[in-house]
Design an enzyme around this catalytic site. Sequence first.
Site, short mmCIF file in Angstrom:
data_model
loop_
_atom_site.label_atom_id
_atom_site.label_comp_id
_atom_site.label_asym_id
_atom_site.label_seq_id
_atom_site.Cartn_x
_atom_site.Cartn_y
_atom_site.Cartn_z
N HIS A 9 -96.43 8.87 -23.00
CA HIS A 9 -96.86 8.84 -24.41
C HIS A 9 -98.06 7.92 -24.53
O HIS A 9 -97.92 6.70 -24.69
CB HIS A 9 -95.71 8.37 -25.29
CG HIS A 9 -95.98 8.49 -26.76
ND1 HIS A 9 -94.98 8.69 -27.69
CD2 HIS A 9 -97.13 8.44 -27.48
CE1 HIS A 9 -95.50 8.75 -28.91
NE2 HIS A 9 -96.82 8.59 -28.80
N HIS A 38 -102.20 8.12 -26.17
CA HIS A 38 -103.19 8.92 -26.89
C HIS A 38 -104.60 8.81 -26.32
O HIS A 38 -105.40 9.75 -26.46
CB HIS A 38 -103.21 8.52 -28.37
CG HIS A 38 -101.92 8.79 -29.07
ND1 HIS A 38 -101.57 10.03 -29.54
CD2 HIS A 38 -100.88 7.97 -29.38
CE1 HIS A 38 -100.38 9.98 -30.11
NE2 HIS A 38 -99.93 8.74 -30.02
N GLU A 71 -97.38 15.31 -30.03
CA GLU A 71 -96.70 14.48 -31.04
C GLU A 71 -97.04 15.05 -32.41
O GLU A 71 -98.14 14.86 -32.92
CB GLU A 71 -97.12 13.02 -30.94
CG GLU A 71 -96.29 12.13 -31.86
CD GLU A 71 -96.60 10.65 -31.72
OE1 GLU A 71 -95.78 9.83 -32.18
OE2 GLU A 71 -97.67 10.30 -31.17
N ALA A 96 -98.51 6.24 -38.55
CA ALA A 96 -99.97 6.40 -38.63
C ALA A 96 -100.40 7.86 -38.56
O ALA A 96 -101.59 8.16 -38.56
CB ALA A 96 -100.63 5.63 -37.49
N HIS A 127 -90.62 6.54 -29.35
CA HIS A 127 -90.79 5.12 -29.72
C HIS A 127 -89.67 4.61 -30.64
O HIS A 127 -89.85 4.40 -31.83
CB HIS A 127 -92.17 4.81 -30.28
CG HIS A 127 -92.74 5.76 -31.28
ND1 HIS A 127 -92.08 6.20 -32.40
CD2 HIS A 127 -93.98 6.35 -31.34
CE1 HIS A 127 -92.85 7.01 -33.09
NE2 HIS A 127 -94.01 7.12 -32.47
N ARG A 136 -73.25 1.46 -41.98
CA ARG A 136 -72.58 2.62 -42.57
C ARG A 136 -73.46 3.87 -42.54
O ARG A 136 -72.98 4.96 -42.83
CB ARG A 136 -72.15 2.31 -44.02
CG ARG A 136 -71.05 1.27 -44.11
CD ARG A 136 -70.45 1.19 -45.52
NE ARG A 136 -69.38 0.21 -45.56
CZ ARG A 136 -69.55 -1.06 -45.89
NH1 ARG A 136 -70.75 -1.51 -46.22
NH2 ARG A 136 -68.51 -1.89 -45.91
N ASP A 179 -94.78 -3.70 -25.95
CA ASP A 179 -95.88 -4.66 -26.14
C ASP A 179 -95.45 -5.93 -26.86
O ASP A 179 -96.24 -6.87 -26.99
CB ASP A 179 -97.05 -4.01 -26.87
CG ASP A 179 -96.69 -3.51 -28.27
OD1 ASP A 179 -95.49 -3.58 -28.66
OD2 ASP A 179 -97.60 -3.01 -28.98
N GLY A 180 -94.22 -5.99 -27.36
CA GLY A 180 -93.77 -7.17 -28.09
C GLY A 180 -94.25 -7.19 -29.53
O GLY A 180 -93.86 -8.10 -30.29
N ASP A 190 -98.10 4.09 -25.78
CA ASP A 190 -98.55 4.59 -27.08
C ASP A 190 -99.97 4.09 -27.37
O ASP A 190 -100.33 3.78 -28.50
CB ASP A 190 -97.60 4.15 -28.20
CG ASP A 190 -97.75 4.99 -29.47
OD1 ASP A 190 -98.47 6.01 -29.44
OD2 ASP A 190 -97.17 4.60 -30.50
#
Length: 387
Positions: free
Chosen positions: A54, A56, A124, A135, A211, A222, A243-244, A269
């Site tokens: 994944h 781009h 995607e 995005a 992702h 719930r 990437d954090g 990504d």
Amino acid sequence: MIIQSKRIWIVNTWCAGQLEIELGKIKRILPYRTIDADYDYGDKRIVPGFVDIHTHGAYGFDTNDAQEEGLRTWLKRVASEGVTGILPTTVTQSEEVLIAALKNVAHVVDKGYEGAEVLGIHLEGPYLNKNFKGAQPEQYCVQSNIEQFQRYWKASGHLIKIITMACERDTDYILTRFCVQNGIVVSQGHSGASAEEATMAIANGASSMTHVYNGMSPFRHREPGLTGSAFRFRNVYGEMVCDGNHSTLDALNNFFYAKGSDTGIMITDSLCVKGLPSGTKVLFGGNEIELYADGSAHLTATKGLAGSTLRMNMGLQILVEKALVPWQTAINSCTINPCRLLRIDDRKGSIQTGKDADLVVLNDDYSIDTTYGKGRILFDAKGEHYA
């Protein structure tokens, strides 16, 4: 050719050994120093080549741009982060734009290229839930349409291997089943699916999630949503942007410990701003994005995350050294697991006799010394060489 190291990742452990490479394949694996080696990497780690399913774009190129030279440059340069295989990934747009993008990838594959191997295409969208578009441009998020998808599939030269879609918007799961029957992985993403809807999508063949945490219905105790289903169904694959920024280190740890070593998949990504200076602004799917100093890319209109500029080798470092994910789980996430998902693990994803010689020589700081693709040097840090 013979290469050797005291640390080669073979059958889930470190081995001192030699790899004999012939015609792009690993011909034999021998004990260390059995015969004279062409390249001796000493204590440096040799691991399988990284696979990014994944991504781009990078270096100013986006898959949707449909520019032949941009794609060729990307494939060469991405080897500098240890990547030996990718799925160029589209972003939701008009049919005209997507057809051109798919044809461009198919054209480059047909003509031949250098660098990381194109293992297929990840579509995607455009069959996404507008409420979880992230995005992705809302005006192009549409209801699933099998006739339209068949036009995309044909334009790609049947290279589409993964489709991200909101399966809850796929009436009677018609497109989901069509894709599965034709060997295309269906990944639930940009989706507002309830846990019950996610279960039905899996029952109809969906086998991955895009992702995880981002662009999907959140977990509530719930109302578990699609995020809860990512944890509930441990045999279903799940992508994770490591990437954090997209997910905290604790969230990364939780996900990979829940999934275990076999079904979590690291992705970048990455967007076209990867490799460009911070502050750069470009269009992504028709929306303007800006590259921040921390490497994250944001929509300028909403400040929301749009994608990353993550390098795969740094994603591995983040998982192991910061998120404290076990090494085997982390290395599997960028090697054998994506290959299993794509059903190419018979030839890629691990270091074994008979498999493609896709290899990465890693320094202790996770920087790349050398990347081999089918036995050819794709990147050599000593000379900043790109094949």
